[in-house]
Every structure is written in structure tokens, then in C-alpha cells.
Design a protein around this motif. Sequence first.
Motif, PDB file in Angstrom:
ATOM      1  N   MET A 149       0.828  -1.207   0.000  1.00 42.32           N
ATOM      2  CA  MET A 149       0.000   0.000   0.000  1.00 42.32           C
ATOM      3  C   MET A 149       0.870   1.268   0.000  1.00 42.32           C
ATOM      4  O   MET A 149       0.484   2.290  -0.568  1.00 42.32           O
ATOM      5  N   HIS A 150       2.040   1.201   0.609  1.00 44.88           N
ATOM      6  CA  HIS A 150       2.951   2.351   0.604  1.00 44.88           C
ATOM      7  C   HIS A 150       3.744   2.417  -0.696  1.00 44.88           C
ATOM      8  O   HIS A 150       4.122   3.498  -1.145  1.00 44.88           O
ATOM      9  N   LEU A 151       3.983   1.259  -1.296  1.00 44.10           N
ATOM     10  CA  LEU A 151       4.757   1.215  -2.534  1.00 44.10           C
ATOM     11  C   LEU A 151       4.017   1.858  -3.701  1.00 44.10           C
ATOM     12  O   LEU A 151       4.659   2.326  -4.647  1.00 44.10           O
ATOM     13  N   GLN A 152       2.713   1.876  -3.679  1.00 42.79           N
ATOM     14  CA  GLN A 152       1.959   2.407  -4.820  1.00 42.79           C
ATOM     15  C   GLN A 152       2.338   3.851  -5.128  1.00 42.79           C
ATOM     16  O   GLN A 152       2.519   4.226  -6.286  1.00 42.79           O
ATOM     17  N   HIS A 153       2.439   4.653  -4.081  1.00 45.81           N
ATOM     18  CA  HIS A 153       2.832   6.054  -4.250  1.00 45.81           C
ATOM     19  C   HIS A 153       4.237   6.143  -4.834  1.00 45.81           C
ATOM     20  O   HIS A 153       4.491   6.904  -5.784  1.00 45.81           O
ATOM     21  N   TYR A 154       5.170   5.365  -4.290  1.00 42.54           N
ATOM     22  CA  TYR A 154       6.556   5.414  -4.755  1.00 42.54           C
ATOM     23  C   TYR A 154       6.683   4.913  -6.190  1.00 42.54           C
ATOM     24  O   TYR A 154       7.433   5.474  -7.000  1.00 42.54           O
ATOM     25  N   PHE A 155       5.951   3.846  -6.515  1.00 44.04           N
ATOM     26  CA  PHE A 155       6.000   3.300  -7.863  1.00 44.04           C
ATOM     27  C   PHE A 155       5.525   4.345  -8.874  1.00 44.04           C
ATOM     28  O   PHE A 155       6.154   4.557  -9.914  1.00 44.04           O
ATOM     29  N   ARG A 156       4.419   4.984  -8.577  1.00 48.42           N
ATOM     30  CA  ARG A 156       3.882   5.997  -9.488  1.00 48.42           C
ATOM     31  C   ARG A 156       4.881   7.135  -9.681  1.00 48.42           C
ATOM     32  O   ARG A 156       5.096   7.620 -10.803  1.00 48.42           O
ATOM     33  N   THR A 157       5.525   7.560  -8.605  1.00 46.24           N
ATOM     34  CA  THR A 157       6.494   8.656  -8.681  1.00 46.24           C
ATOM     35  C   THR A 157       7.639   8.303  -9.618  1.00 46.24           C
ATOM     36  O   THR A 157       8.049   9.116 -10.465  1.00 46.24           O
ATOM     37  N   VAL A 158       8.182   7.087  -9.497  1.00 43.50           N
ATOM     38  CA  VAL A 158       9.318   6.680 -10.324  1.00 43.50           C
ATOM     39  C   VAL A 158       8.874   6.372 -11.744  1.00 43.50           C
ATOM     40  O   VAL A 158       9.510   6.806 -12.719  1.00 43.50           O
ATOM     41  N   ALA A 159       7.792   5.632 -11.900  1.00 47.38           N
ATOM     42  CA  ALA A 159       7.362   5.200 -13.229  1.00 47.38           C
ATOM     43  C   ALA A 159       6.917   6.370 -14.097  1.00 47.38           C
ATOM     44  O   ALA A 159       7.083   6.341 -15.322  1.00 47.38           O
ATOM     45  N   MET A 160       6.388   7.406 -13.472  1.00 48.98           N
ATOM     46  CA  MET A 160       5.942   8.572 -14.226  1.00 48.98           C
ATOM     47  C   MET A 160       7.027   9.632 -14.337  1.00 48.98           C
ATOM     48  O   MET A 160       6.798  10.712 -14.892  1.00 48.98           O
ATOM     49  N   ALA A 161       8.218   9.319 -13.826  1.00 45.95           N
ATOM     50  CA  ALA A 161       9.352  10.257 -13.884  1.00 45.95           C
ATOM     51  C   ALA A 161       8.944  11.630 -13.382  1.00 45.95           C
ATOM     52  O   ALA A 161       9.247  12.656 -13.990  1.00 45.95           O
ATOM     53  N   GLU A 162       8.267  11.670 -12.242  1.00 43.06           N
ATOM     54  CA  GLU A 162       7.734  12.931 -11.737  1.00 43.06           C
ATOM     55  C   GLU A 162       8.833  13.836 -11.196  1.00 43.06           C
ATOM     56  O   GLU A 162       9.646  13.427 -10.381  1.00 43.06           O
ATOM     57  N   MET A 163       8.830  15.068 -11.663  1.00 40.76           N
ATOM     58  CA  MET A 163       9.754  16.069 -11.151  1.00 40.76           C
ATOM     59  C   MET A 163       8.980  17.083 -10.328  1.00 40.76           C
ATOM     60  O   MET A 163       8.016  17.683 -10.813  1.00 40.76           O
ATOM     61  N   ALA A 164       9.362  17.241  -9.090  1.00 43.87           N
ATOM     62  CA  ALA A 164       8.713  18.217  -8.222  1.00 43.87           C
ATOM     63  C   ALA A 164       9.039  19.620  -8.698  1.00 43.87           C
ATOM     64  O   ALA A 164      10.184  19.932  -9.006  1.00 43.87           O
ATOM     65  N   LYS A 165       8.027  20.481  -8.734  1.00 43.65           N
ATOM     66  CA  LYS A 165       8.231  21.848  -9.195  1.00 43.65           C
ATOM     67  C   LYS A 165       8.374  22.837  -8.048  1.00 43.65           C
ATOM     68  O   LYS A 165       8.249  24.045  -8.239  1.00 43.65           O
ATOM     69  N   SER A 166       8.629  22.318  -6.874  1.00 40.17           N
ATOM     70  CA  SER A 166       8.975  23.123  -5.706  1.00 40.17           C
ATOM     71  C   SER A 166       9.469  22.164  -4.642  1.00 40.17           C
ATOM     72  O   SER A 166       9.218  20.954  -4.720  1.00 40.17           O
ATOM     73  N   ALA A 167      10.151  22.683  -3.646  1.00 39.96           N
ATOM     74  CA  ALA A 167      10.587  21.824  -2.544  1.00 39.96           C
ATOM     75  C   ALA A 167       9.384  21.268  -1.793  1.00 39.96           C
ATOM     76  O   ALA A 167       9.422  20.144  -1.286  1.00 39.96           O
ATOM     77  N   GLU A 168       8.319  22.051  -1.719  1.00 41.66           N
ATOM     78  CA  GLU A 168       7.104  21.588  -1.048  1.00 41.66           C
ATOM     79  C   GLU A 168       6.516  20.387  -1.780  1.00 41.66           C
ATOM     80  O   GLU A 168       6.099  19.399  -1.164  1.00 41.66           O
ATOM     81  N   GLN A 169       6.497  20.451  -3.098  1.00 40.57           N
ATOM     82  CA  GLN A 169       5.993  19.321  -3.867  1.00 40.57           C
ATOM     83  C   GLN A 169       6.951  18.139  -3.773  1.00 40.57           C
ATOM     84  O   GLN A 169       6.525  16.983  -3.767  1.00 40.57           O
ATOM     85  N   ALA A 170       8.263  18.411  -3.667  1.00 35.05           N
ATOM     86  CA  ALA A 170       9.241  17.329  -3.500  1.00 35.05           C
ATOM     87  C   ALA A 170       8.986  16.569  -2.204  1.00 35.05           C
ATOM     88  O   ALA A 170       9.186  15.351  -2.132  1.00 35.05           O
ATOM     89  N   ARG A 171       8.525  17.277  -1.202  1.00 38.85           N
ATOM     90  CA  ARG A 171       8.171  16.619   0.056  1.00 38.85           C
ATOM     91  C   ARG A 171       6.937  15.736  -0.138  1.00 38.85           C
ATOM     92  O   ARG A 171       6.879  14.608   0.358  1.00 38.85           O
ATOM     93  N   ALA A 172       5.969  16.227  -0.898  1.00 33.48           N
ATOM     94  CA  ALA A 172       4.755  15.442  -1.155  1.00 33.48           C
ATOM     95  C   ALA A 172       5.063  14.189  -1.975  1.00 33.48           C
ATOM     96  O   ALA A 172       4.422  13.154  -1.806  1.00 33.48           O
ATOM     97  N   LEU A 173       6.064  14.285  -2.860  1.00 32.57           N
ATOM     98  CA  LEU A 173       6.447  13.140  -3.687  1.00 32.57           C
ATOM     99  C   LEU A 173       7.449  12.230  -2.985  1.00 32.57           C
ATOM    100  O   LEU A 173       7.888  11.232  -3.558  1.00 32.57           O
ATOM    101  N   SER A 174       7.845  12.594  -1.760  1.00 34.94           N
ATOM    102  CA  SER A 174       8.762  11.814  -0.916  1.00 34.94           C
ATOM    103  C   SER A 174      10.210  11.862  -1.372  1.00 34.94           C
ATOM    104  O   SER A 174      11.025  11.058  -0.928  1.00 34.94           O
ATOM    105  N   TYR A 175      10.555  12.802  -2.238  1.00 35.63           N
ATOM    106  CA  TYR A 175      11.971  13.029  -2.520  1.00 35.63           C
ATOM    107  C   TYR A 175      12.626  13.701  -1.306  1.00 35.63           C
ATOM    108  O   TYR A 175      13.794  13.486  -1.013  1.00 35.63           O
ATOM    109  N   LEU A 176      11.861  14.544  -0.636  1.00 36.65           N
ATOM    110  CA  LEU A 176      12.275  15.123   0.638  1.00 36.65           C
ATOM    111  C   LEU A 176      11.445  14.488   1.738  1.00 36.65           C
ATOM    112  O   LEU A 176      10.285  14.115   1.517  1.00 36.65           O
ATOM    113  N   SER A 177      12.010  14.374   2.923  1.00 37.31           N
ATOM    114  CA  SER A 177      11.294  13.781   4.051  1.00 37.31           C
ATOM    115  C   SER A 177      10.656  14.884   4.895  1.00 37.31           C
ATOM    116  O   SER A 177      11.019  16.060   4.772  1.00 37.31           O
ATOM    117  N   PRO A 178       9.728  14.520   5.773  1.00 40.68           N
ATOM    118  CA  PRO A 178       9.079  15.531   6.628  1.00 40.68           C
ATOM    119  C   PRO A 178      10.063  16.323   7.488  1.00 40.68           C
ATOM    120  O   PRO A 178       9.789  17.468   7.851  1.00 40.68           O
TER     121      PRO A 178
END
Length: 832
Positions: free
Chosen positions: A679-708
Amino acid sequence: MTTHPIRVRKAAVLGAGVMGAQIAAHLINANIETLLFELPADEKDTNANVIRAIEKLKKQEPAPLSIVSRAIYIEPANYDQHLERLGDCDLIIEAIAERLDLKSQLYERIAPHLHDQAILASNTSGLSISELAAAVPESLRARFCGVHFFNPPRYMHLVELIASEYSDATMLNTLETFLVTTLGKGVIRAKDTPNFIANRIGIFSMLATMHHARQFGLGFELVDKLTGSLIGRPKSATFRTADLVGLDILMHVIQTMQDNLADDPWHGFYTAPDWLSKLIKKGSLGQKTGKGVYQKQGKEIHVLDPDRETYRLAEQEVDGEVEVLLKQKDTVARFAALRKHSHPQAQFVWAIHRDLFHYCAVQLEFIANNARDLDLAVRWGFGWQQGPFEIWQSAGWNAVLDWINEDIAAGKAMAAVAMPAWVQTIGQQRPIQGVHAPEGSFSPATGEIQPRSSLPVYRRQLFPDRLIDEQPIYGETILETEELRLWHTGDEIAIVSFKTKKHTIDNAVLRGMEEAITTAENHFRALIIWQTEPPFSLGANLQKATERPKTEMPPSALDDFIRKIKKSAQATILKAAHSLDMADVLMAGKLAEVETMIAHFQQTSQHLRYCMVPTVAAVDGLALGGGCEFIMHCDRAVATLESYIGLVEAGVGLLPAGGGCKEFALRASQQAVESDPFMHLQHYFRTVAMAEMAKSAEQARALSYLSPSDVIVMNRFELLHVAKMQALALAEAGYRPPLRPREIVVAGATGIATFKSNLVNLLEGKFISEHDYLIGSKIAHVICGGDVVAGSCVDEEWLLGLERAAFIELLATEKTQARIAHTLKTGKPLRN
């Protein structure tokens, strides 16, 4: 006495127009509760006007909000029902229409509701702050000033701070501190003159450009090509900038200069051209109406022909000789050649600079405190790489001065006024010919060099935005190679900075990193990765790790693509996904060496994670591919709001292999505890498979590139200071590295099958291609821990091995190679 930032618990913005709404958005970006006021709508929904403005913020590009979900924190309000709520606000920013009468009426209306420490500031772009202050109730005047944000407020660094004759000095200092640290702005104290500094100089430059475009018979699109990146200005240049700002807004600023600068030697030029007035009358206001100087017709860009009052295809090009001349790196030689060259385009470029330099020299003492303030205002407000005085000084102060004087005498300049005496004096009596020196910048008011501000907030800027002839000393070197430097500033914190282009990572950088980490462990309390300028890192560079064979390979179209793509900003992002240098690897056929480098990369990432001192990534700008993986393996990240972070490898047919997939699998296991990690992997899989680039540090936190626990800073010039504080806090707490996980619970074959079934649905629906399916399947295989029973326990080395194998398998496919080649040719991803 130390000046502390204002404790702004809550703010209000008066006016929900384009600027007001975006200022409110940026206050929310900075975690400040904000009320946004507008005129009431109908009786049924009095806040409808504000709500529409807030909804618009969610859809705007570039995005005013660091993450769309923050819009909910902007509280809608109207002047009829909610004025009493201003009593809770510590800062009120007025951003209504540029009319003195309307602003005066509003000030009188709100004044009774403000508490006795609240600051009221006007975001006027050109009205007199002293005149506005006279309309403010007397009890409030000491707490009133101008704060002029530039559009778009989130991205433009400049805020002009303008005092009235009544403004309290301490209030101004504390407000400046707040604007610098809390909102992340570059503050310039402007004198209370029409349009202040940046607009005064920037709009004059646009008017001079329009004048000379007509004089030399150049089309608008050609002018934009000559006044954009070729001369160190934004790609939007002149006329595209006018469309972006809004032709009506441009007209207003010009009108302000015309109405208030009657004695100015250039007053005759403060008039909107006929074509501009006609466009505004037709409602063609630029980008916001879909038509202005430019108009898109189908896939073609058309440009206004002012003589015929019609649009034509934008196709005029820069002359080849002039383009070569403008690209010449030697500024002295470039300007000398421009003036001598007979081509109208060269003469045009010289003329717009000549009149700009002339104007700045005459106006400096009236509009700014020193030359530094003028140059930084233009750079931060208009996006120029150098300010007018910097350009002049780098071109040779005395030579350019002589040329300007000759043109004034010959009647070629836009105004016949003589140069101020100080211009000649500083070119003869000072060691450095020009206005900028290491110790400060020239002030005509005092006739002396004026150092930078001594406000305590600027001590946080260890390396502020520098001007020409300001050479920062980046501490004491510990070790240095061609690719990397390890250094310190005497506080027991080691700092590693890359020297490679775009701070890419190759084998030499990895070797240097290993040595840097070991050195930090043995002799320092912490290690920070910080670059002297952005980007943080565009990821792995495999070229040096896998040199070509000594036998030269025949030239190919791919080599041409490589040369072309280095000029493309979009392709630069994709380079982070190993695309550019991977092409060289493919041609050399050295997949085994690629795998060796990947293993080295993984080893370095792991060393960052488990070394004996805290590691901090200080991130600004792009951090993609391997750069993102370094961040994910540090103990702490400190990132500027404008950090664009992502694992983008899937975009060119690959997957993250520097520990990124492993890291997500590990986090899913840690989050799951005793439950299924899927259930936790789904978010991570989507982030990597869609090659998502965060357009702010805040969004990078939401995508889990940055931690809380990672920290976001608003001002990029405070980044290293905050990173040091974070590193010291970890060290002071008796830092120990995390224990290596012995059991990582993975989703295994069951998780892989579930992801694949989802991919099959997308494939059958033709949302993805067969190769997209293969890439997604490989990512699923790695992130789920391989073909093992669901709930199995693996270790990090197992996951890293899966990363390496999957990366090489994808790299060996023809379709991934085709994607890389296509990206190199076009700068765009290929769907195959």
C-alpha cells in the motif's frame, strides 16, 4: 541592538487582482495565514470574487502556489463584512488599482480596524509613497511604506522597499528582515521617485529598444532575438516581455513616467507608440487575452506588423556575423566591434546599450542610493544576467564613456544632456575603472564607495549575490581535484562542491566524494554538499567513466544531436537521466563499464547514509537523477523553495539505479511495520514510473523526494547558513549513523503482478506503449524486491543488485536507445 524579524502571525492582502492574489499565494508559501480581500459580489455569495481569484491561482502557470493544496489556507474576505478581521493581522499589503483616490479611501476605511503595531504597505508600482502616506491617518503614517513586488511574486527575487518621509526607521529594518528571510526576497531600498528603480530603468530600456527598432527598421521578433539570451537577458526579451506583463500594465507605467517626469531630458520618449495604444483599444493586451504583439495561429507564431496593422509570420533572423559577434566572450572586444560594425543589427544593439548607460548615469543619484542597488534591482526585477553598470564596467569604463560622449556630441544619442561629472572622475581616480569594487559600489550622493547593508539579516548570507569585481573566497581548501573541491570556513563543517558542468557526477566525482566523506569522518563534525551556484546536480555523467576507444569512431547523426542538445534547456533536464553521456556509452558498447560505475554510485550513496558524521544536502535549483539520489541518502536536506527535484530516468527509458528504487522499497517497509508494504509502494511506484519532477521543494516533500524532517528555506542566499545550523544540530545531539536494516519486507511477486496488471490495463487502453510497459515492469520488479514470496525479507545489497541488473537490461534495448537518440535530437521524450 539586534533587529528581529516581524512576528507576522497573520497577514492580509487588499485586492484580489493578478498581483494581490499572487502575493497572498506567496505569503501562504511561507506558512503565513493570509486573508485576501476584494469587493463583495452579489448578496448570495459575497466572497465570490475572491473565491474565483483563489481558484485561478490553482490553474496558473507558472504556479503561484508551491503546491496546489495550499490554496485552502487563503481565507476569502470582503470589505463590507470582514474589516474587523484586520485586527488580527500584523502586516497588511494593499494591492488595489493604481489610483491615489481609491487607495486613500481604502486607507481611511481600514485604519480603525488595525492594531497599534500593524504595518500597512502599498504594493504600488509607481505612485508616490509620500503622497500615499499623506492620505493615511496620522497615527498610522510611521508604520506605512511601499513594498513593490515583481510579477510573478513567487519567482521574482526583487522587492523594492520605499519609505515615506514619515516611515519609522526601525519598522523599515524589521520589515526588510522579514522580506529577506521569511519571504526569501532580495530587498532594495528605492527612493520615492516615479516607478522607483527597476521599472524606471527597465521600462526606459524597453522604450529605447522600441525607438531604435523603428529607427533601424527591425521587426519585433528580430528585436526579441537580439535583446534576449544573446545579450544576457531573459528569452522573453522585449516584446514578449510586454505581452507577458500585459500591454495595459506597460501603458500605465509609461503614463506614470510621462505624467511625473516633465523635466526629464528623455521625457519626449515617455510616450506609448501608436501601435501599442491601438492594440489596447482593441483589447489585445498580450498573453492574458491571447493576442498582443504576438499571436499564435495554429502551430505558428505570428507577430504584429505595426505599419500594416496586421499580423505576419514571425520569421526574421539574426544576421550570422552579428550573432557570432554577440557570442564573443570578451566583453571589451564585443562592444568595440559592435560600435564599429556597419550592419543595422549591430548598430541597434550598440545604440540600446549606449542610451541605457547614458540614462543610468544621469538618473542614478535621483533614484537609487548607489550603483549596486540599481544593478541588482534590474537583475532581480527583470531577470538580466548583469545590470547596466556591470555591463558598462566589463566593456571598459573609459572607452565606452568616450564613445557615448562622441555620440552625444554627434546627435546620435536619445538625449543631449551631458554625462555627470562623477562618471569621468571614477574612471580616472580609482584603481578600478567603474562603479563596482570589492569593498562596495559608488554612491553619487556621497561621492564614495558604499558597502553592503549592515543589517544583521545579511550575516546569514555567507555568499550573497555578487557583482562584477566581487570575488568571493570560498573558505580554505581541504582537498581539490578537477571535478570537486572539499573546503571549510573554520567551523568544523566540511563542504563539498562539484566543479563539473551542471554539477554532473562521474567516476572522478565519485572517487572525490568517497575521499571527502572519509576526510569529514576523520577531521570534521559534519559534511555538507553545497554548490557555489545552482543547479544542485543534474545527475550521473557516464562519459568520463567509460571513455571512448582510442580508435576514433566514424561520425554519426548522434554526434550532431549531442552538440545541438547541449544548447537546449529542456534537454539539460533529461541529461540528468543519463541521456547525453549515455549516448556515448552506447556507441562505445561498454555496458559492463556502465554497471561498474553504477555500482560505484551506489557505494557512494551508501557511504553518505552510513558515515560517522551527519551529512546534509543543501539543495537549490535542479536536483535530478543521481543528484536526487544523493539527497535521499543524506541525513538531512535543506532545500530552497525553488528546488526542482526528481527521479526522471523513466522519461528516457531507464530507471533510477543509484539507490533511489532501493530507498523507496526500504521506506515502504519501514512505514508498513507489520502490515503489507504494497500500500505504501503504490505512491513510490507511481512517482518513479511517471518520472515525476517536483516543481517546488514543497511538492518534492509530497512526492517523498524530501522527508518531513527536511527543511525548506525561502532565500537561496541563506541556504548554506541554514544547512550549517542543521548539521551542527545533528552533531551536537551526539550523531550516530542509522543502523543498517537487516530485514526489509518486500511486496515480492504478488506486488509485481499487481503493478503489472495495472500496466496491462493502461497498455490495452493505449495510454502507454509496450516499451512503457517494459520500463514499468522493471521498476515494479526492483521496488517490490524481485521474484520472491510476498512478505520476504531482503537486505539493501539485494535491492541494489536488482537496480543494477534492471538498468542494464533496459539500456540494452533498442527502444531505450531510440528514446535516448530522439531526446538528443529533439529535446523531447519519445513514445515508442
